[in-house]
Design a protein around this motif. Structure first.
Motif, PDB file in Angstrom:
ATOM      1  N   SER A   8       0.807  -1.221   0.000  1.00  9.04           N
ATOM      2  CA  SER A   8       0.000   0.000   0.000  1.00  9.04           C
ATOM      3  C   SER A   8       0.838   1.268   0.000  1.00  9.04           C
ATOM      4  CB  SER A   8      -0.927   0.019   1.227  1.00  9.04           C
ATOM      5  OG  SER A   8      -1.842  -1.045   1.178  1.00  9.04           O
ATOM      6  N   PHE A   9       2.168   1.119   0.099  1.00 10.32           N
ATOM      7  CA  PHE A   9       3.060   2.276   0.106  1.00 10.32           C
ATOM      8  C   PHE A   9       3.224   2.823  -1.314  1.00 10.32           C
ATOM      9  CE2 PHE A   9       5.795   1.957   4.162  1.00 10.32           C
ATOM     10  CZ  PHE A   9       4.787   1.334   4.871  1.00 10.32           C
ATOM     11  N   VAL A  10       3.283   4.135  -1.427  1.00  7.72           N
ATOM     12  CA  VAL A  10       3.655   4.782  -2.685  1.00  7.72           C
ATOM     13  C   VAL A  10       4.702   5.833  -2.365  1.00  7.72           C
ATOM     14  CG1 VAL A  10       1.720   6.420  -2.517  1.00  7.72           C
ATOM     15  CG2 VAL A  10       2.858   6.057  -4.715  1.00  7.72           C
ATOM     16  N   LEU A  11       5.739   5.907  -3.206  1.00  9.79           N
ATOM     17  CA  LEU A  11       6.889   6.759  -2.929  1.00  9.79           C
ATOM     18  C   LEU A  11       6.905   7.976  -3.841  1.00  9.79           C
ATOM     19  CD1 LEU A  11       9.609   7.104  -1.395  1.00  9.79           C
ATOM     20  CD2 LEU A  11      10.683   5.798  -3.230  1.00  9.79           C
ATOM     21  N   VAL A  12       7.030   9.149  -3.235  1.00 12.36           N
ATOM     22  CA  VAL A  12       7.219  10.377  -4.013  1.00 12.36           C
ATOM     23  C   VAL A  12       8.436  10.212  -4.926  1.00 12.36           C
ATOM     24  CG1 VAL A  12       8.012  12.770  -3.839  1.00 12.36           C
ATOM     25  CG2 VAL A  12       6.137  11.978  -2.393  1.00 12.36           C
ATOM     26  N   ASN A  13       8.271  10.552  -6.188  1.00 12.11           N
ATOM     27  CA  ASN A  13       9.382  10.527  -7.136  1.00 12.11           C
ATOM     28  C   ASN A  13       9.929  11.947  -7.243  1.00 12.11           C
ATOM     29  OD1 ASN A  13      11.212   9.854  -9.132  1.00 12.11           O
ATOM     30  ND2 ASN A  13       9.688   9.817 -10.770  1.00 12.11           N
TER      31      ASN A  13
END
Length: 274
Positions: free
Chosen positions: A81-86
């Motif tokens: 469920s994690f999403v990482l700022v690019n």
């Protein structure tokens, strides 16, 4: 500018050898899980010892993914469920939903370039990596909705926190007086030495109070820039919590890009609605 109503300090806790830092203001709402990590308790080694969250810096994908799993287990969250700022030191902020789950972490494909994310979806963990840049967390408890930003000096200068609030107003009709903001550990005015050109930029944009002189060198107070922006935009002082921990000074607890000459890991800022 002096601000006397701001809540100073983050709480720290040691969870099975993993030191974490949290906003007292956000914890008391019961609406979010959030964290800023320290550098201890992971599986990375060498310059990245040990809880490194940057795939770009460390050439060992399995180690970094293991560190994400360690943190997810401690917080009872799902790494998927994690999403990482690019991030690329921009002032761009994007709205995200369940379609981006795993991007940059469990999924190799990355988010579009931005240094801020916002969502009103549960079961989505917004994350960004930091090794001196300012982590800023936002919560509108009336919607509820959350945001996170990675505010480097360029993003701070370009008012990324205001663009984040703009996005929350656009997407959720948020009222600035309702929004809570937490400013996590970052490089402090004690350590953020800059050249005359950058000092002049900040002086012209934020006023001379954000510049200090020490032994003939100029230093920028990024936190003051961010706090002044927030208050000018209508965020209430009592709705702002500042960690007041310098990542460059506190080598025992934090990685620091500046202190370690770029050969270092990163901490993780994360927030999720519950």
């Amino acid at each position: 500018m002096e601000h006397h109503g701001i809540i100073n300090g983050f709480e720290s806790a040691d969870l099975n050898g993993v030191k974490i830092f949290q906003s007292t203001l956000f914890k008391q709402t019961g609406l979010v899980k959030h964290v800023f990590t320290g550098r201890k308790g992971g599986v990375s080694s060498g310059s990245f010892d040990s809880l490194n969250f940057s795939f770009k810096r460390e050439n060992n994908h399995d180690n970094v993914l293991s560190n994400y799993n360690i943190l997810a287990d401690l917080l009872d969250l799902d790494t998927q469920s994690f999403v990482l700022v690019n991030g690329d030191h921009t002032s761009r902020v994007v709205y995200v939903d369940e379609d981006v789950k795993g991007m940059g972490i469990s999924r190799e494909n990355l988010m579009s370039v931005s240094d801020g994310m916002t969502t009103d979806k549960q079961d989505l963990v917004l994350t960004s990596t930091h090794a001196d840049c300012v982590p800023v967390y936002f919560l509108d408890p009336t919607k509820p909705a959350i945001s996170i930003t990675h505010a480097g000096w360029r993003g701070t200068y370009a008012h990324i926190v205001l663009k984040t609030i703009d996005m929350m107003q656009e997407k959720y009709a948020s009222n600035p007086e309702d929004i809570l903001v937490a400013v996590g550990p970052c490089i402090g005015k004690c350590c953020f030495k800059v050249g005359a050109d950058v000092a002049d930029m900040f002086k012209n944009e934020f006023g001379e109070d954000v510049i200090s002189l020490k032994e003939g060198n100029k230093y920028v107070d990024l936190i003051s820039c961010i706090v002044d922006d927030l208050i000018d935009f209508g965020i209430l002082e009592e709705h702002i919590n500042v960690a007041n921990m310098c990542t460059c000074c506190k080598e025992e607890d934090f990685f620091s890009h500046r202190r370690d000459n770029g050969i270092t890991g990163t901490m993780l800022a994360a927030i999720s609605l519950v």
